[in-house]
Design a protein around this motif. Structure first.
Motif, short mmCIF file in Angstrom:
data_model
loop_
_atom_site.label_atom_id
_atom_site.label_comp_id
_atom_site.label_asym_id
_atom_site.label_seq_id
_atom_site.Cartn_x
_atom_site.Cartn_y
_atom_site.Cartn_z
N ASP A 81 -12.13 48.51 -46.43
CA ASP A 81 -12.72 49.70 -47.06
C ASP A 81 -11.73 50.44 -48.10
N ASP A 82 -10.66 49.86 -48.31
CA ASP A 82 -9.68 50.32 -49.20
C ASP A 82 -10.07 50.67 -50.39
N LEU A 86 -8.93 45.11 -41.01
CA LEU A 86 -9.68 46.42 -40.07
C LEU A 86 -10.65 47.05 -41.19
N PRO A 87 -11.93 47.27 -40.54
CA PRO A 87 -12.94 48.21 -41.50
C PRO A 87 -12.29 49.60 -41.52
N HIS A 115 -7.65 53.19 -46.81
CA HIS A 115 -6.37 53.08 -47.35
C HIS A 115 -5.25 53.69 -46.12
N ALA A 116 -5.76 54.80 -45.57
CA ALA A 116 -5.06 55.58 -44.61
C ALA A 116 -5.28 54.91 -43.21
N SER A 117 -5.39 53.72 -43.09
CA SER A 117 -5.22 53.11 -41.53
C SER A 117 -4.35 53.46 -40.87
N GLU A 123 -4.67 50.54 -33.29
CA GLU A 123 -4.77 49.03 -33.69
C GLU A 123 -3.53 48.77 -34.78
N ILE A 124 -2.90 49.82 -35.46
CA ILE A 124 -1.82 49.54 -36.13
C ILE A 124 -0.68 49.51 -35.31
#
Length: 231
Positions: free
Chosen positions: A180-181, A204-205, A208-210, A217-218
């Motif tokens: 969704d970036d 990952l859904p 940009h700021a995952s 998860e990161i």
């Protein structure tokens, strides 16, 4: 896990080292003790790469580099140092030789491209009232507002700085794609990841700021790279 490497976290445009705060705390909870988050000036790729290079050279032992957004270009440019064991890309640019983040973005523009505006001094900003929807739509409104107000703008010319020799051609790599970036086109992320032949790729859904919206998860993904490089 014995003999954990040092982790060096490299931020991107429109944010500083503190963008990694949630990942830093998660790594600390998992008993990582050699954690470093470089604060780059965002004035040119050469200067940012040199600042990061100097930090890595001060560290004894193996180092895993983790780059978010433009930070991926930074680790691509300087990540061939002997003590670097691998490169982890988090919704990041991974240009090839002669490529720049700006050139990659022009090929497949991101959804929020029109929300980036220059000022009279040559710095590029994400419009403050568009920051959340552009950069971090999956963060709470108050948290996104703080990021918008404290954003760190790059010199516009930095977008056009080309990679000389990509470290990903020599070092093991891992790549996280944010589906969704809106700051890097997800298809660009997929293209950059595929040509590196990474040891692992995850989607990952996330925005940009995952690194802020999906820190667990990161951190899991960083640990995957640690296990792969530590044997």
């Amino acid at each position: 896990m014995a003999d954990k490497p040092a982790i060096v976290l490299v931020h991107g445009f429109w944010g500083g080292a503190a963008h990694w705060s949630k990942v830093i705390l998660e790594l600390k909870r998992r008993d990582y003790r050699s954690l470093h988050a470089v604060e780059n000036p965002l004035t040119s790729l050469a200067e940012d790469a040199e600042r990061t290079r100097k930090m890595v050279k001060q560290i004894d032992g193996p180092v895993l580099l983790v780059g978010h957004s433009y930070g991926g270009a930074v680790i691509t440019e300087m990540g061939d140092l002997p003590n670097v064991t691998g490169l982890v890309y988090v919704a990041a640019f991974a240009p090839d030789a002669g490529e720049s983040p700006g050139g990659i973005s022009q090929e497949l523009p991101p959804a929020a491209f029109e929300n980036i505006a220059p000022d009279s001094d040559g710095y590029l900003w994400v419009k403050q009232d568009k920051y959340r929807e552009s950069f971090c739509q999956d963060l709470p409104e108050d948290e996104a507002y703080v990021l918008a107000v404290t954003q760190k703008a790059p010199l516009a010319s930095t977008f056009g700085d080309n990679i000389t020799a990509p470290a990903w051609a020599k070092k093991p790599t891992w790549y996280q794609i944010s589906t969704d970036d809106r700051m890097i086109n997800p298809e660009n992320e997929r293209k950059m990841a595929a040509r590196m032949s990474p040891r692992d790729t995850i989607e990952l859904p996330a925005s940009h700021a995952s690194l802020a919206s999906r820190p667990t998860e990161i951190t899991d993904f960083i640990e995957t790279a640690v296990r792969d490089t530590s044997g």
